[in-house]
Design an enzyme around this catalytic site. Structure first.
Site, PDB file in Angstrom:
ATOM      1  N   LYS A  28       0.889  -1.216  -0.024  1.00  0.00           N
ATOM      2  CA  LYS A  28       0.098  -0.181  -0.189  1.00  0.00           C
ATOM      3  C   LYS A  28       1.043   1.377   0.042  1.00  0.00           C
ATOM      4  O   LYS A  28       1.601   1.307   0.767  1.00  0.00           O
ATOM      5  CB  LYS A  28      -0.960   0.071   1.213  1.00  0.00           C
ATOM      6  CG  LYS A  28      -2.172   1.026   1.254  1.00  0.00           C
ATOM      7  CD  LYS A  28      -2.997   0.668  -0.001  1.00  0.00           C
ATOM      8  CE  LYS A  28      -4.208  -0.028   0.606  1.00  0.00           C
ATOM      9  NZ  LYS A  28      -5.325  -0.249  -0.054  1.00  0.00           N
ATOM     10  N   THR A  73      -3.328  -5.448   0.950  1.00  0.00           N
ATOM     11  CA  THR A  73      -2.692  -4.236   1.106  1.00  0.00           C
ATOM     12  C   THR A  73      -3.714  -3.333   2.243  1.00  0.00           C
ATOM     13  O   THR A  73      -2.771  -2.546   2.831  1.00  0.00           O
ATOM     14  CB  THR A  73      -2.706  -3.571  -0.170  1.00  0.00           C
ATOM     15  OG1 THR A  73      -3.938  -3.229  -0.816  1.00  0.00           O
ATOM     16  CG2 THR A  73      -1.766  -4.291  -1.172  1.00  0.00           C
ATOM     17  N   HIS A 275      20.300  28.036 -12.740  1.00  0.00           N
ATOM     18  CA  HIS A 275      20.948  29.017 -13.528  1.00  0.00           C
ATOM     19  C   HIS A 275      20.502  30.415 -13.052  1.00  0.00           C
ATOM     20  O   HIS A 275      19.140  30.764 -13.197  1.00  0.00           O
ATOM     21  CB  HIS A 275      21.055  28.946 -15.012  1.00  0.00           C
ATOM     22  CG  HIS A 275      21.680  27.519 -15.439  1.00  0.00           C
ATOM     23  ND1 HIS A 275      23.118  27.186 -15.059  1.00  0.00           N
ATOM     24  CD2 HIS A 275      21.255  26.486 -16.020  1.00  0.00           C
ATOM     25  CE1 HIS A 275      23.414  26.060 -15.520  1.00  0.00           C
ATOM     26  NE2 HIS A 275      22.380  25.591 -16.033  1.00  0.00           N
TER      27      HIS A 275
END
Length: 323
Positions: A28, A73, A275
């Site tokens: 999960k 799960t 940059h």
């Protein structure tokens, strides 16, 4: 009437096909758990995003659909929340260790558990001194603001015998406004970038570091202290390095961590060069004396490297998006 296939029956037909099952896992993902610890009027917050991945004897569920070895799960999700109550959350690493140990030792078909955790930090909002006696602000210890510097990460992998703990962070944005140069590089007919002898150096740090704690016989690191100290040394190296390249800065950041934190053997960085270009102000009759810059977010240089303790083998994946 619907006829359900019997688990295990298609074995003969699958053996006749030139196909086999490769690596597999299930679990999960992204269980958001927030744990409040109350010490009287003072509260503490741990805010985690926990993903569980389990692997082991899972061939039949793929081949025939038999769920005999499958822990749902949904159960793994429930375990995350129950463990937050039963064990508390001392640190992301410790919580992941509790979960990994539980899944491997409590379920025979499960041979390995991998727990990935993102932690979101909260900072206590200080009370105002003004009129504090009137409004009771001096007693407020339950108000927080989400910290925005970075997201803390950890991945714990356990196979029943050995541990691997890789922690780290992402989205830590740092900048040096000077003490950075970039010149002497290769130039060809497509090169237009002018050499820089005083530039802004900025990056958004993604880093992972691997601990040398691998079994329960070893002394476990102090996870919270370790994280704070690693971040401290990383930032100090960034600030104190007179940089001739982002690669040089990266190496100094990793070396500082390895030299100061004995519990860590490997550090991997992914550093995008954010940059900043000087804006041409001459058309307006203005001189730009390293004052006004254009911050470009794309495209960007991407500098990546691993720094290792001498004698250690690299184990952190080259691509941090897979970790």
């Amino acid at each position: 009437m619907t006829v359900r296939p019997q688990p295990g029956r298609p074995a003969a037909s699958r053996s006749s096909r030139p196909v086999m099952l490769g690596q597999n896992q299930y679990g999960k993902a992204e269980n958001r758990v927030v744990k409040i610890t109350r010490e009287g009027a003072t509260h503490h917050i741990k805010d985690l995003n926990v993903s569980v991945a389990l692997s082991g004897d899972m061939e039949e569920v793929h081949y025939s659909g038999s769920n005999a070895n499958v822990l749902p799960t949904d159960t793994t999700k429930n375990t995350v929340f129950a463990f937050a109550k039963e064990h508390g959350i001392e640190s992301a690493e410790q919580f992941g260790i509790h979960l990994a140990r539980h899944f491997v030792t409590s379920q025979e078909p499960i041979h390995q558990a991998r727990i990935r955790i993102e932690e979101y930090a909260w900072e206590r909002i200080p009370a105002s001194d003004a009129n504090s006696q009137f409004i009771g602000a001096d007693e407020v210890k339950h108000s927080f603001v989400r910290q925005g510097q970075e997201t803390r990460l950890t991945q714990i992998t356990y196979d029943g015998e050995r541990w691997e703990v890789v922690s780290g962070l992402k989205d830590l944005v740092v900048m040096n406004s000077t003490n950075s140069e970039f010149w002497g590089y290769v130039k060809d007919k497509y090169t237009t970038l002018p050499e820089a002898y005083d530039r802004i150096l900025a990056t958004q740090v993604a880093a992972r570091w691997r601990f040398n704690w691998t079994d329960d016989e070893q002394r476990m690191p102090q996870w919270e202290t370790s994280y704070k100290q690693v971040k401290k040394h990383m930032l100090e190296a960034f600030a104190e390095t007179y940089s001739l390249s982002l690669q040089q800065t990266l190496y100094q950041m990793g070396a500082r961590i390895i030299n100061h934190r004995a519990e860590i053997d490997e550090v991997r960085f992914s550093l995008p060069n954010k940059h900043h270009f000087l804006v041409d102000l001459e058309p307006f009759g203005l001189k730009n004396d390293n004052e006004v810059y254009f911050a470009a977010d794309r495209p960007y240089g991407l500098i990546e490297a691993t720094v290792l303790r001498d004698g250690c083998e690299p184990r952190i994946p080259d691509d941090l998006t897979n970790l």
